[in-house]
Scaffold this motif. Structure first.
Motif, PDB file in Angstrom:
ATOM      1  N   ALA A  78     -11.928 -13.131 -28.361  1.00 38.28           N
ATOM      2  CA  ALA A  78     -11.953 -12.727 -29.769  1.00 38.28           C
ATOM      3  C   ALA A  78     -11.724 -11.233 -29.907  1.00 38.28           C
ATOM      4  O   ALA A  78     -10.977 -10.778 -30.765  1.00 38.28           O
ATOM      5  CB  ALA A  78     -13.300 -13.107 -30.389  1.00 38.28           C
ATOM      6  N   LEU A  79     -12.366 -10.492 -29.000  1.00 38.14           N
ATOM      7  CA  LEU A  79     -12.230  -9.038 -29.073  1.00 38.14           C
ATOM      8  C   LEU A  79     -10.804  -8.592 -28.795  1.00 38.14           C
ATOM      9  O   LEU A  79     -10.262  -7.720 -29.459  1.00 38.14           O
ATOM     10  CB  LEU A  79     -13.178  -8.371 -28.069  1.00 38.14           C
ATOM     11  CG  LEU A  79     -14.480  -7.857 -28.647  1.00 38.14           C
ATOM     12  CD1 LEU A  79     -15.378  -7.349 -27.548  1.00 38.14           C
ATOM     13  CD2 LEU A  79     -14.225  -6.772 -29.667  1.00 38.14           C
ATOM     14  N   ILE A  80     -10.197  -9.219 -27.753  1.00 35.71           N
ATOM     15  CA  ILE A  80      -8.822  -8.845 -27.417  1.00 35.71           C
ATOM     16  C   ILE A  80      -7.893  -9.175 -28.583  1.00 35.71           C
ATOM     17  O   ILE A  80      -7.061  -8.385 -28.992  1.00 35.71           O
ATOM     18  CB  ILE A  80      -8.352  -9.554 -26.124  1.00 35.71           C
ATOM     19  CG1 ILE A  80      -9.053  -8.920 -24.927  1.00 35.71           C
ATOM     20  CG2 ILE A  80      -6.840  -9.467 -25.963  1.00 35.71           C
ATOM     21  CD1 ILE A  80      -8.671  -9.511 -23.598  1.00 35.71           C
ATOM     22  N   LEU A  81      -8.093 -10.377 -29.154  1.00 32.84           N
ATOM     23  CA  LEU A  81      -7.263 -10.767 -30.283  1.00 32.84           C
ATOM     24  C   LEU A  81      -7.478  -9.842 -31.466  1.00 32.84           C
ATOM     25  O   LEU A  81      -6.541  -9.396 -32.111  1.00 32.84           O
ATOM     26  CB  LEU A  81      -7.569 -12.222 -30.690  1.00 32.84           C
ATOM     27  CG  LEU A  81      -7.044 -13.274 -29.715  1.00 32.84           C
ATOM     28  CD1 LEU A  81      -7.545 -14.652 -30.107  1.00 32.84           C
ATOM     29  CD2 LEU A  81      -5.518 -13.268 -29.687  1.00 32.84           C
ATOM     30  N   ALA A  82      -8.770  -9.526 -31.690  1.00 33.05           N
ATOM     31  CA  ALA A  82      -9.074  -8.616 -32.802  1.00 33.05           C
ATOM     32  C   ALA A  82      -8.453  -7.260 -32.546  1.00 33.05           C
ATOM     33  O   ALA A  82      -7.891  -6.632 -33.442  1.00 33.05           O
ATOM     34  CB  ALA A  82     -10.580  -8.478 -32.972  1.00 33.05           C
ATOM     35  N   THR A 120     -10.880   2.732 -30.803  1.00 29.93           N
ATOM     36  CA  THR A 120     -12.246   2.275 -31.067  1.00 29.93           C
ATOM     37  C   THR A 120     -12.443   0.853 -30.538  1.00 29.93           C
ATOM     38  O   THR A 120     -13.508   0.517 -30.023  1.00 29.93           O
ATOM     39  CB  THR A 120     -12.557   2.302 -32.576  1.00 29.93           C
ATOM     40  OG1 THR A 120     -11.434   1.777 -33.279  1.00 29.93           O
ATOM     41  CG2 THR A 120     -12.829   3.694 -33.063  1.00 29.93           C
ATOM     42  N   MET A 121     -11.392   0.046 -30.656  1.00 35.08           N
ATOM     43  CA  MET A 121     -11.488  -1.318 -30.143  1.00 35.08           C
ATOM     44  C   MET A 121     -11.486  -1.330 -28.617  1.00 35.08           C
ATOM     45  O   MET A 121     -12.120  -2.174 -27.990  1.00 35.08           O
ATOM     46  CB  MET A 121     -10.314  -2.156 -30.664  1.00 35.08           C
ATOM     47  CG  MET A 121     -10.434  -2.602 -32.097  1.00 35.08           C
ATOM     48  SD  MET A 121     -11.919  -3.579 -32.421  1.00 35.08           S
ATOM     49  CE  MET A 121     -11.644  -4.968 -31.354  1.00 35.08           C
ATOM     50  N   ILE A 122     -10.754  -0.389 -28.031  1.00 33.17           N
ATOM     51  CA  ILE A 122     -10.658  -0.357 -26.568  1.00 33.17           C
ATOM     52  C   ILE A 122     -12.048  -0.248 -25.945  1.00 33.17           C
ATOM     53  O   ILE A 122     -12.368  -0.921 -24.970  1.00 33.17           O
ATOM     54  CB  ILE A 122      -9.764   0.816 -26.108  1.00 33.17           C
ATOM     55  CG1 ILE A 122      -8.290   0.446 -26.324  1.00 33.17           C
ATOM     56  CG2 ILE A 122      -9.987   1.135 -24.628  1.00 33.17           C
ATOM     57  CD1 ILE A 122      -7.325   1.523 -25.931  1.00 33.17           C
ATOM     58  N   GLN A 123     -12.853   0.609 -26.539  1.00 33.62           N
ATOM     59  CA  GLN A 123     -14.195   0.795 -25.973  1.00 33.62           C
ATOM     60  C   GLN A 123     -14.968  -0.523 -25.966  1.00 33.62           C
ATOM     61  O   GLN A 123     -15.647  -0.854 -25.001  1.00 33.62           O
ATOM     62  CB  GLN A 123     -14.948   1.853 -26.762  1.00 33.62           C
ATOM     63  CG  GLN A 123     -14.299   3.217 -26.652  1.00 33.62           C
ATOM     64  CD  GLN A 123     -15.058   4.279 -27.435  1.00 33.62           C
ATOM     65  OE1 GLN A 123     -16.267   4.332 -27.372  1.00 33.62           O
ATOM     66  NE2 GLN A 123     -14.351   5.124 -28.144  1.00 33.62           N
ATOM     67  N   GLY A 124     -14.844  -1.265 -27.058  1.00 38.68           N
ATOM     68  CA  GLY A 124     -15.548  -2.539 -27.159  1.00 38.68           C
ATOM     69  C   GLY A 124     -14.990  -3.567 -26.195  1.00 38.68           C
ATOM     70  O   GLY A 124     -15.740  -4.227 -25.461  1.00 38.68           O
ATOM     71  N   LEU A 142     -18.748  -6.106 -18.570  1.00 40.66           N
ATOM     72  CA  LEU A 142     -19.935  -6.968 -18.493  1.00 40.66           C
ATOM     73  C   LEU A 142     -19.587  -8.314 -17.859  1.00 40.66           C
ATOM     74  O   LEU A 142     -20.313  -8.826 -17.015  1.00 40.66           O
ATOM     75  CB  LEU A 142     -20.497  -7.203 -19.892  1.00 40.66           C
ATOM     76  CG  LEU A 142     -21.505  -6.173 -20.394  1.00 40.66           C
ATOM     77  CD1 LEU A 142     -21.919  -6.498 -21.813  1.00 40.66           C
ATOM     78  CD2 LEU A 142     -22.737  -6.135 -19.498  1.00 40.66           C
ATOM     79  N   LEU A 143     -18.447  -8.834 -18.276  1.00 42.84           N
ATOM     80  CA  LEU A 143     -18.024 -10.136 -17.774  1.00 42.84           C
ATOM     81  C   LEU A 143     -17.772 -10.089 -16.269  1.00 42.84           C
ATOM     82  O   LEU A 143     -18.225 -10.970 -15.517  1.00 42.84           O
ATOM     83  CB  LEU A 143     -16.752 -10.576 -18.508  1.00 42.84           C
ATOM     84  CG  LEU A 143     -16.236 -11.978 -18.200  1.00 42.84           C
ATOM     85  CD1 LEU A 143     -17.246 -13.029 -18.627  1.00 42.84           C
ATOM     86  CD2 LEU A 143     -14.914 -12.223 -18.902  1.00 42.84           C
ATOM     87  N   LEU A 144     -17.077  -9.050 -15.827  1.00 39.12           N
ATOM     88  CA  LEU A 144     -16.774  -8.923 -14.403  1.00 39.12           C
ATOM     89  C   LEU A 144     -18.048  -8.795 -13.578  1.00 39.12           C
ATOM     90  O   LEU A 144     -18.208  -9.437 -12.541  1.00 39.12           O
ATOM     91  CB  LEU A 144     -15.870  -7.703 -14.152  1.00 39.12           C
ATOM     92  CG  LEU A 144     -14.424  -7.822 -14.634  1.00 39.12           C
ATOM     93  CD1 LEU A 144     -13.672  -6.521 -14.400  1.00 39.12           C
ATOM     94  CD2 LEU A 144     -13.716  -8.952 -13.909  1.00 39.12           C
TER      95      LEU A 144
END
Lengths: 423, 336
Positions: free
Chosen positions: A18-22, B306-310, B317-319
């Motif tokens: 979702a984040l990547i798509l967003a 800003t999205m990159i950071q998220g 976290l996933l890794l």
């Protein structure tokens, strides 16, 4: 536990997707592109990388102006960095911007003597470069070495900014009453030109108003990296306190100095109004002493709150501050790179054929009403730097434009002119 | 009767659930290396597809390596310290001060070989200072690191002053090619052999796994600690050289905050910062490349900063989640 892990994995995967798509889908909305926004676009398409030094109200406003106002009209796309706080992070962003197809870099992180390294790096990737900074001994070489991709710099008229503080102290300070001053010189000791000018003007104002003579030169006092008493023949308590609030122990040191009870004026050469507010309030309350705050600021929540709140004595928490119009500064930066990209680099050169430095003047603000009025100007529906103004800085829209004329146009966009248009 | 039923139980073929199978795979010796590499490969393929192949262009790949060099070298270096179960997050400041020494030496001599030598020796000497404090005063490296960060940072400020120290641009760029690649490969291979093919690496991992047991088997932990800090010093000094020739100047803030980047790279690469038997020397490099791949790929996709950071945070976290063991007992050094 295994179930939990698998469940967690699924949740994380969905969240990530979702984040990547967003993130991907947000790109067009955060990065302006041709034809969006309902404005007719003209000119060639360019992609411009913007290096941000911090993420705050100003940078948000700047991104809005670039993306929503400039991008559709001038057929440009903007790509913003994360917070860059050193040369290495700037270089990393420039490299990544080149990979992403950027044609130019606007750098809001003043790297000073390292400007040449970034200009050279941009040259390797064929990108135009401009920086929020001035021309000084440390970066002189970049102005004289004829880098074709260097568009020159842009910055505040530092002596004029310093003079705002000088003038305000001259007008408001009652020298018949005993006062003590703590001067927050910020990063002046690291060569920050703006903070050096403001600190110097503050100390000069005190020197002239009290007719005192410092034991050290003002230049030495401002350049000190350690706190130092500005000892003088009149015995006025003046304490220069350098450093930034982000430094460990800085705020504690500031608070401790105030708690001595010697100082009732906090003169702040850099933007730390919100960071020092609590310490000042605590000391005012503990010592029953009114502390006047005069400091460099910028439009935003911090200054608005400071200007609209009163201390326990009923006075404005901040008596005077300075502001700049984000779109005005951004227009200067944009004109620098756009003129180079459109083959009009001559408009970025001074009379000696060297890259010029465009200057803007900051404005003093002394009341919440004035701040509210000025804050309302540089917003989405009525930018200070509108299309007419931006066009007046672009050589392909203003015939025969020179850097000197562009500078005149910028200086003409002052408080009175803006009030007449937007007021 | 009971004997017969016992026989019947033994005849039943064991039934493994998917979770059991995953556990078996995760316990394989190759897993700590294979998983981070697989994740890195997935990211590369993903970005290559999403960017229409642009991500695999030579300039992009070179760019990724260039940006990974410094943190990767430092992470390789500190693996020697992390293996023993100790954390030293002052390595960024150590590198910074080593850079300052080297740049000052260049200012005096205008010689790049001198700059390189002084930076290297500076890195080793400063890491040895940390080590001496640990051994002589019996202080944990993490505590020494906290103090060292402040001291080294202050020294950088005093020595550099307002203006950064410049190093010749052309001379620096000349070193970015063969010298940098050559020295890094050499250093990495030496570390790889020492760590995975000699008694030095085995002792360090043993200490990290169980220090008491290591001492009781006759391992000299003091000597092992000195060796760990010396090798870390060489790597940190080398990273300092790479930093100087990359930026061609040394400012007073150089290296600050890099200790955390090194730690993040190590964890992303699949190694526990608490050391132990599963430690390896290549995790940091893989982690550093993963971070750079993420940053570059996301920017190339047009994801806003800003999205990159998220996005980056979630992927990290996933890794880490996928590559870690959940604790069934109280925490120990052998687990994340």
């Amino acid at each position: 536990m295994k179930m939990n892990k698998r469940f967690g994995l699924k949740v994380a995967s969905v969240g990530l997707s979702a984040l990547i798509l967003a993130g991907c889908s947000s790109a067009p909305s955060t990065s302006g592109s041709s034809g969006s926004g309902g404005e007719s676009s003209d000119g060639d398409g360019y992609k411009i990388g913007v290096i941000e030094v911090q993420l705050n109200d100003e940078s948000t406003n700047r991104a809005t102006w670039f993306n929503d106002y400039i991008a559709p009209k001038y057929n440009c796309e903007f790509m913003f960095s994360e917070t860059c706080s050193d040369l290495d992070s700037c270089m990393t962003f420039i490299e990544n911007a080149a990979m992403a197809g950027c044609d130019a870099i606007i750098n809001y992180y003043a790297v000073g003597s390292d400007t040449e390294a970034l200009v050279q790096l941009c040259a390797e990737y064929g990108m135009v470069y401009t920086e929020n900074g001035g021309r000084n001994a440390a970066n002189e070489a970049v102005f004289t070495s004829n880098y074709e991709n260097f568009a020159g710099n842009f910055q505040a008229d530092q002596p004029a900014t310093g003079k705002l503080f000088y003038d305000y102290l001259e007008e408001s300070l009652d020298t018949s009453v005993e006062h003590g001053f703590i001067v927050l010189t910020g990063n002046a000791y690291q060569g920050n030109a703006q903070q050096t000018e403001i600190s110097s003007n503050m100390l000069s104002a005190l020197q002239d108003l009290y007719g005192l003579t410092y034991e050290s030169t003002i230049a030495d006092l401002v350049a000190s990296s350690a706190p130092i008493e500005a000892t003088n023949d009149k015995g006025i308590e003046i304490y220069c306190y350098p450093g930034a609030y982000s430094t460990s122990g800085w705020l504690e040191g500031f608070s401790a100095a105030l708690q001595t009870g010697k100082y009732d004026y906090s003169l702040q050469a850099y933007n730390c109004l919100s960071n020092t507010a609590t310490a000042i309030e605590e000391v005012e309350s503990a010592l029953n002493k009114d502390i006047t705050v005069i400091g460099f600021g910028s439009f935003g929540e911090a200054l608005t709150t400071a200007m609209n709140s009163t201390d326990m004595f009923g006075n404005q928490s901040v008596s005077m501050s300075t502001v700049k119009f984000t779109s005005l500064v951004s227009a200067m930066a944009f004109s620098k790179v756009y003129n180079c990209l459109t083959g009009n680099r001559d408009a970025c050169l001074d009379e000696n054929g060297e890259p010029s430095v465009l200057l803007f003047q900051m404005e003093a603000v002394t009341s919440p009403e004035q701040l509210a009025e000025m804050s309302s100007w540089d917003t989405t529906d009525k930018w200070v730097a509108d299309y007419d103004f931006v066009d007046s800085l672009l050589a392909d829209r203003t015939e025969g434009l020179t850097s000197a004329q562009a500078q005149e146009n910028i200086y003409a966009m002052n408080y009175d002119a803006i009030k007449a248009r937007l007021g | 009767m009971s004997a017969a039923s016992g026989m019947a139980i033994q005849k039943q073929s064991p039934k493994l659930t998917l979770a059991d199978r995953i556990d078996i795979i995760k316990n394989k010796r190759f897993f700590p290396l294979a998983f981070p590499l697989a994740m890195l490969a997935v990211l590369v393929v993903l970005f290559a597809v999403l960017t229409g192949g642009q991500f695999l262009q030579g300039s992009v790949v070179k760019n990724i390596f260039n940006q990974s060099f410094i943190v990767g070298t430092m992470a390789t270096a500190v693996a020697f310290i992390y293996s023993t179960g100790n954390i030293d997050f002052s390595v960024g400041n150590v590198m910074g001060l080593a850079c300052v020494f080297g740049a000052l030496a260049y200012e005096v001599t205008e010689s790049m070989p001198v700059m390189i030598a002084v930076t290297l020796v500076g890195g080793i000497a400063l890491m040895m200072c940390n080590c001496t404090l640990c051994i002589a005063c019996h202080i944990k490296p993490a505590m020494v690191a906290i103090v060292a960060m402040s001291i080294y940072s202050a020294l950088c400020t005093v020595l550099v002053g307002a203006d950064p120290i410049r190093v010749d641009y052309q001379a620096s760029k000349a070193l970015e090619g063969g010298f940098r690649y050559g020295t890094f490969i050499l250093y990495f291979l030496v570390c790889l052999i020492l760590y995975h093919r000699t008694a030095i690496g085995r002792k360090l991992r043993f200490i990290g796994g169980n220090e008491t047991c290591a001492v009781q088997t006759g391992i000299n932990t003091t000597k092992a600690q000195i060796i760990a800090f010396v090798f870390a010093g060489v790597g940190v000094g080398l990273a300092g050289v790479y930093q100087t020739i990359r930026t061609t100047s040394v400012a007073q803030t150089v290296g600050s905050g890099m200790g955390m980047d090194v730690m993040l790279a190590t964890v992303l690469g699949g190694m526990s910062i608490f050391g132990g038997t599963k430690s390896n020397v290549y995790a940091g490099l893989i982690g550093a490349i993963t971070v750079t791949v993420l940053n570059t790929g996301l920017l190339m996709l047009g994801v806003s900063s800003t999205m990159i950071q998220g996005v980056r945070g979630v992927i990290f976290l996933l890794l880490v989640f996928l590559n870690s063991e959940r604790q069934k007992t109280l925490p120990s050094r052998q687990q994340f």
